[in-house]
Design an enzyme around this catalytic site. Structure first.
Site, PDB file in Angstrom:
ATOM      1  N   CYS A 240       0.858  -1.187   0.000  1.00  0.00           N
ATOM      2  CA  CYS A 240       0.000   0.000   0.000  1.00  0.00           C
ATOM      3  C   CYS A 240       0.887   1.227   0.000  1.00  0.00           C
ATOM      4  CB  CYS A 240      -0.921   0.015   1.218  1.00  0.00           C
ATOM      5  SG  CYS A 240      -1.866   1.554   1.376  1.00  0.00           S
ATOM      6  N   ASN A 249      -0.137  -8.914  -0.667  1.00  0.00           N
ATOM      7  CA  ASN A 249      -1.374  -9.602  -0.310  1.00  0.00           C
ATOM      8  C   ASN A 249      -1.073 -11.074  -0.078  1.00  0.00           C
ATOM      9  OD1 ASN A 249      -3.844  -7.673  -1.129  1.00  0.00           O
ATOM     10  ND2 ASN A 249      -2.142  -7.359  -2.554  1.00  0.00           N
TER      11      ASN A 249
HETATM   12 MG    MG Z   1      -4.572  -4.172   0.519  1.00  0.00          MG
END
Ligand code: MG
Length: 307
Positions: A240, A249
């Site tokens: 991010c 992820n």
């Molecule tokens: Mg995310």
């Protein structure tokens, strides 16, 4: 049966320095569909100056293949994002779902999208409503649900309250996001179970990052608490731009391996995912983080374990 929402074209790529072309993003989406993915987060409608990798969101959406049974999601951080998602439907096939985002901490919310929690609630109420009115499935992710990069611990009671309020506002699915990958299985299981109970029958989805190596364990804890929908990214891609230290992820390969081995089908094919991982690593110019992507499936007497 579990459901995987593939987020590699969006959350997987948004923080990548390597500029991935629109054609390669569409080729990735094609591979995901071929693997069996039926819900795919394809782009986010954000300011291209803040997230350059998503500058071609409209072009990606315009090039999406029209495949029966596939639902495409656009991430919307504000009303302008929802408006762009709605506009995609006027120019062709367009998107199916507006993925709205409520940040569960004031400080992260202000840094990530310029709003406090209360301002986020108000904005998202209107966003969910306008998405629904335009025929997009209105769903929401509660971001930093298991911890904030700036404020630290986030109280579970706050997440329950926010989930209830978004359910009341018309969200048709609620995701809990471990945006920076700080959650642990006990916490993920407890909070997932409590939110499932609080918003039933609205489905609860988990969005996990593997920053500290616990994302697959957290997925398992969520599963045992009743979660049946999970986000994941091919190869464990991602990060991010506004969450310092956040890693990728949870890998789609990890979740397929985890759930295939107990006979819980997702409809996605692990062997095809590993092939797609190898293909995409040539585009990124490096191996992707997923460990199952590297190790492959488990073999018994030379045969792949049936999934
Ligand atoms: Mg995310």
């Amino acid at each position: 049966m579990i459901q995987i929402v593939e987020v590699s074209p969006r959350d997987g790529l948004q923080n990548e320095k390597v500029e991935v072309s629109t054609a390669d993003k569409l080729a990735l989406i094609g591979r995901l569909i071929d693997m069996g993915a039926r819900r795919i987060e394809v782009a986010s409608f954000v300011n291209p100056r803040r997230v350059p990798q998503m500058a071609d969101a409209e072009a990606v959406v315009a090039g999406l293949p029209d495949v029966a049974g596939v639902s495409y999601i656009g991430l919307c951080l504000n009303q302008r994002g929802v408006d762009r998602a709605i506009a995609s439907k006027e120019k062709g096939r367009g998107l199916d779902e507006a993925g709205c985002v409520l940040v569960a901490s004031d400080k992260f919310g202000i840094i990530n999208q310029g709003q406090s929690i209360e301002q986020g609630l108000e904005a998202n109420r209107a966003m969910l409503k306008s998405a629904k009115a335009a025929g997009l499935k209105p769903q929401i992710t509660i971001s930093a649900a298991f911890g904030c990069p700036y404020e630290g611990a986030v109280p579970a009671a706050r997440i329950l309250d926010l989930a209830r309020r978004m359910a009341d506002a018309g969200a048709e699915e609620i995701a809990l996001a471990d945006t920076i990958g700080v959650g642990v299985p006990g916490q993920v299981g407890d909070l997932s179970g409590a939110v499932i109970e609080a918003v039933a029958p609205i489905p609860v989805r988990l969005h996990l990052h593997d920053t500290r190596g616990l994302a697959p364990a957290n997925a398992w804890a969520g599963y045992q608490a009743g979660v049946r929908v999970f986000n994941s990214a091919l190869g464990g891609l991602g990060g991010c731009p506004f969450a310092p230290g956040a890693a990728g992820n949870v890998g789609t390969e990890e979740l397929l391996y985890l759930f295939d081995r107990i006979g819980e089908s997702s409809g996605l094919d692990l062997a095809k995912a590993v092939e797609a991982n190898h293909w995409f690593s040539t585009i990124m110019g490096r191996p992707l983080p997923s460990r199952v992507g590297k190790a492959g499936d488990f073999l018994i007497e030379g045969e792949r374990v049936p999934s």
